[in-house]
Design a protein around this motif. Structure first.
Motif, PDB file in Angstrom:
ATOM      1  N   LEU A  78       0.872  -1.148   0.163  1.00 21.75           N
ATOM      2  CA  LEU A  78      -0.043   0.027   0.015  1.00 21.75           C
ATOM      3  C   LEU A  78       0.847   1.228   0.058  1.00 21.75           C
ATOM      4  N   GLY A  79       0.234   2.301  -0.138  1.00 25.89           N
ATOM      5  CA  GLY A  79       1.077   3.695   0.086  1.00 25.89           C
ATOM      6  C   GLY A  79       0.762   4.748  -1.045  1.00 25.89           C
TER       7      GLY A  79
ATOM      8  N   HIS B  24      -1.740   7.072  -0.539  1.00 19.78           N
ATOM      9  CA  HIS B  24      -1.901   7.902   0.356  1.00 19.78           C
ATOM     10  C   HIS B  24      -1.996   9.395   0.393  1.00 19.78           C
TER      11      HIS B  24
ATOM     12  N   GLU C 192      -5.841  12.269   6.908  1.00 22.28           N
ATOM     13  CA  GLU C 192      -6.019  12.238   8.475  1.00 22.28           C
ATOM     14  C   GLU C 192      -5.155  13.716   8.916  1.00 22.28           C
ATOM     15  N   LYS C 193      -4.121  14.034   8.400  1.00 24.57           N
ATOM     16  CA  LYS C 193      -3.219  15.117   8.799  1.00 24.57           C
ATOM     17  C   LYS C 193      -4.232  16.488   8.199  1.00 24.57           C
TER      18      LYS C 193
ATOM     19  N   GLU D  37      -7.057  17.755  10.278  1.00 25.23           N
ATOM     20  CA  GLU D  37      -6.738  18.494  11.481  1.00 25.23           C
ATOM     21  C   GLU D  37      -6.791  19.960  11.339  1.00 25.23           C
TER      22      GLU D  37
ATOM     23  N   TYR E 111      -8.564 -12.586  11.333  1.00 25.87           N
ATOM     24  CA  TYR E 111      -8.256 -11.516  10.753  1.00 25.87           C
ATOM     25  C   TYR E 111      -8.985 -10.277  10.965  1.00 25.87           C
TER      26      TYR E 111
ATOM     27  N   GLU F  27     -17.742  -2.738   8.196  1.00 28.40           N
ATOM     28  CA  GLU F  27     -17.504  -1.569   9.345  1.00 28.40           C
ATOM     29  C   GLU F  27     -16.495  -0.590   8.781  1.00 28.40           C
TER      30      GLU F  27
ATOM     31  N   PHE G 275     -14.760   2.672  10.594  1.00 28.35           N
ATOM     32  CA  PHE G 275     -14.646   3.045  11.959  1.00 28.35           C
ATOM     33  C   PHE G 275     -13.898   4.536  12.019  1.00 28.35           C
TER      34      PHE G 275
ATOM     35  N   CYS H 261     -12.515   7.359  14.626  1.00 29.08           N
ATOM     36  CA  CYS H 261     -12.301   8.236  15.868  1.00 29.08           C
ATOM     37  C   CYS H 261     -11.858   9.468  15.947  1.00 29.08           C
TER      38      CYS H 261
ATOM     39  N   ARG I  77      -7.362  15.345  16.208  1.00 27.16           N
ATOM     40  CA  ARG I  77      -6.822  13.850  15.454  1.00 27.16           C
ATOM     41  C   ARG I  77      -8.090  13.365  15.099  1.00 27.16           C
TER      42      ARG I  77
ATOM     43  N   HIS J  57      -8.910   9.829  12.854  1.00 25.65           N
ATOM     44  CA  HIS J  57      -8.571   8.384  12.611  1.00 25.65           C
ATOM     45  C   HIS J  57      -9.440   7.664  11.853  1.00 25.65           C
TER      46      HIS J  57
ATOM     47  N   ARG K 129     -10.441   3.978   9.892  1.00 24.87           N
ATOM     48  CA  ARG K 129     -10.204   2.684   9.714  1.00 24.87           C
ATOM     49  C   ARG K 129     -11.195   2.240   8.424  1.00 24.87           C
TER      50      ARG K 129
ATOM     51  N   MET L 197      -9.152  -2.174   4.774  1.00 28.16           N
ATOM     52  CA  MET L 197      -8.040  -2.348   5.553  1.00 28.16           C
ATOM     53  C   MET L 197      -8.182  -3.597   6.280  1.00 28.16           C
TER      54      MET L 197
ATOM     55  N   GLU M  27      -4.149 -12.923   1.420  1.00 27.27           N
ATOM     56  CA  GLU M  27      -2.922 -13.806   1.746  1.00 27.27           C
ATOM     57  C   GLU M  27      -3.547 -15.090   1.728  1.00 27.27           C
TER      58      GLU M  27
END
Lengths: 144, 406
Positions: free
Chosen positions: B36-37, B40, B44-45, B48, B209, B301, B303, B305, B316, B318, B320, B324, B331
């Motif tokens: 991943l990445g 991105h 999240e940043k 703020e 998992y 779900e 999520f 926060c 903050r 966050h 999920r 993810m 796998e």
């Protein structure tokens, strides 16, 4: 096992490890835990067959610690148990739970690169989101 | 000689930048790595720096398919933090928009999975019906993909009586689309062959998992935030939770079809039960503290926060997302799979199609395959379906010939 039974068992087995048991609402439980008990509590919840690890949230509130919250859901109830592990910025190391809970693998790697917390015993430590050339000592989500 | 064209993960052709690396031995997938990445974006940043009432509009942009769920989870967290009451009419509007999102997302799944497996009719028809749902978004809320309707304390726009009748009429037109999917699922032997027993996600793996959403429910794990932690208007409408036990691609298709039918029913109930009333509670600020918002997004779900310090913006954020939680299970579901089925399994795991476009296959020994792109893998998957079709034609003409001879 009902949520109440799990709560009682947790308190019986890990009484010394918990502090600040709080119920901010009907469906939320928040508790602070000593870092050395984290693995045992996570194992207990995983083996109960009733709880599911959702994710972990790290936050820098500009104090001496990074707050690290582990969120667990109890199947078929509205409850979310959030366990707080304060991680000192001076020595940011906590035990990894990714070995027993593969769902924690990615989030631990993300927290490691974003906040600089090292997860001891992580099965696959390494970059998740940041590029390979990113400096190893710069943590984008830290506020200090 | 095979040539590899290096396409960077940020190539504009690709809709998302995940990379799957499959290790293959003797036409079987030995193991899989998810990298991943690339996608991105530091949301999240960025979040703020937004005020509480700007936050839903930013989070909406995380995903074009879950553009309702992301702001919805965030406003649930804000409402938990501030104890903000939400008017009943707003809860009904939120619920029906969430369910429209589920329908369009599941229809997209049928399209990507169908196309990957070589069922182009399934792809085109399911996306044609998906356009009807996007049309409802556009006509009622002004945008095909981002309805921007859910705000802390309520909703941004009301839905008038004329729109309600129009939506109900549009929903009736989706019924043949569902029957068409049902026909393929239960009546097409090649679809059955290509999806049954493929990519099985065991119940034990789901639990270990922490997988969520339709993937978990197709494996017999009854996890659904709408039932477990009811919110919005879900407690006021009748609906059933679908459950299958096979855990294969076919069970994933069955569960999504079942859920779309239930969603249509929920939307109808919401539109009929809504009574006139206010649509938003105004709030000035949020107290310091943490709030958790959970939503049953189309993939499971979601999520969120949120933490605030009493100021006008979060300290903050966050998130999920359900993918993810579900991606690591690949796998297990891909290990041991036929290489011709790999693209179908990855598409059925419900990541963005762009993910399938980004696969790279690396052979451990002998370099028999060289480097295959995602398109090569999809070609292999479609080729297998074609061979099955040809085989069936042969059998049919043979049988017809036998009848004539007889």
């Amino acid at each position: 096992m009902s949520w109440k039974e799990i709560e009682n068992k947790l308190l019986d087995r890990f009484a010394g490890a918990f502090s600040d048991w709080d119920r901010p609402g009907d469906h939320r439980i928040r508790v602070r835990i000593r870092p050395d008990s984290l693995t045992a509590v996570a194992r207990f919840l995983a083996e109960s067959g009733q709880a599911r690890f959702i994710t972990a949230t790290a936050m820098d509130t500009l104090g001496a610690d990074i707050q690290l919250w582990y969120h667990f859901d109890l199947f078929q109830t509205p409850q979310v148990l959030s366990v707080l592990v304060p991680v000192p910025k001076s020595d940011p190391v906590v035990p990894s739970i990714a070995g027993m809970l593969p769902g924690a693998d990615a989030i631990e790697r993300e927290i490691c690169e974003m906040f600089g917390i090292r997860f001891e015993g992580h099965p696959r430590p390494g970059r998740l989101l940041l590029p390979e050339g990113w400096p190893r000592t710069v943590f984008p989500m830290r506020k200090d | 000689m095979r040539e590899s064209i290096p396409l960077d993960r940020m190539h504009p052709l690709f809709r998302a930048g995940d990379l799957f690396r499959l290790h293959v031995e003797a036409d079987r997938v030995a193991s899989l790595e998810v990298d991943l990445g690339t996608h991105h974006r530091g949301i999240e940043k960025l979040a703020e720096s937004k005020s509480w009432d700007q936050l839903p509009f930013l989070l909406e942009r995380i995903c074009g398919l879950c553009s309702v769920s992301h702001p919805a989870a965030a406003v649930r967290a804000m409402e938990e933090m501030g104890g903000i009451p939400v008017p009943e009419r707003a809860q009904y509007i939120r619920t029906f928009v969430c369910e429209l999102e589920r329908i369009q997302s599941h229809l997209l799944w049928f399209g990507t999975m169908g196309h990957t497996a070589g069922f182009d009719g399934l792809w085109m028809w399911s996306w044609r019906h998906r356009e009807s749902v996007c049309g409802i978004y556009e006509t009622v809320f002004g945008n095909r993909l981002f309805p921007s309707v859910i705000l802390p304390g309520g909703v941004l726009r009301d839905v008038d009586g004329e729109s309600i009748s129009w939506i109900l009429e549009k929903l009736d037109r989706l019924r043949p689309g569902m029957d068409f999917l049902e026909e393929i699922l239960s009546g097409d032997p090649i679809f059955g062959t290509r999806t049954r027993g493929i990519g099985i996600l065991a119940e034990e793996t789901v639990l270990r998992y922490g997988a969520v959403g339709p993937a978990a429910r197709a494996s017999g794990v009854a996890v659904d935030v709408r039932k477990d932690d009811p919110y919005f208007a879900y407690p006021w409408v009748d609906w059933n939770l679908g459950l299958r036990t096979a855990g294969d691609v076919h069970a994933n298709a069955e569960i999504r079809l079942f859920e779309m039918r239930e969603s249509l029913d929920i939307v109808r109930q919401c539109l009929r039960q809504m009574r006139p009333g206010p649509i938003r509670t105004e709030f000035r600020s949020l107290p310091p503290g943490m709030g958790i918002g959970r939503m049953e997004a189309p993939r499971g779900e979601l999520f969120t926060c949120l933490v605030g310090d009493g100021s006008h913006r979060p300290l903050r954020v966050h998130i999920r997302a359900p993918s993810m939680a579900n991606l690591p299970t690949l796998e297990q579901t891909c290990a041991g799979a036929d290489l011709d089925d790999a693209a179908v399994i990855l598409a059925a795991a419900d990541p963005c199609t762009g993910c399938a476009e980004r696969m790279t296959v690396v052979e451990d020994a002998g370099r028999r395959y060289g480097i295959l792109t995602g398109a090569d893998l999809v070609r292999r998957a479609r080729g297998k379906t074609e061979r099955l079709r040809e085989g069936m034609k042969g059998t049919r003409s043979g049988a017809e010939g036998a009848d004539e001879n007889g």
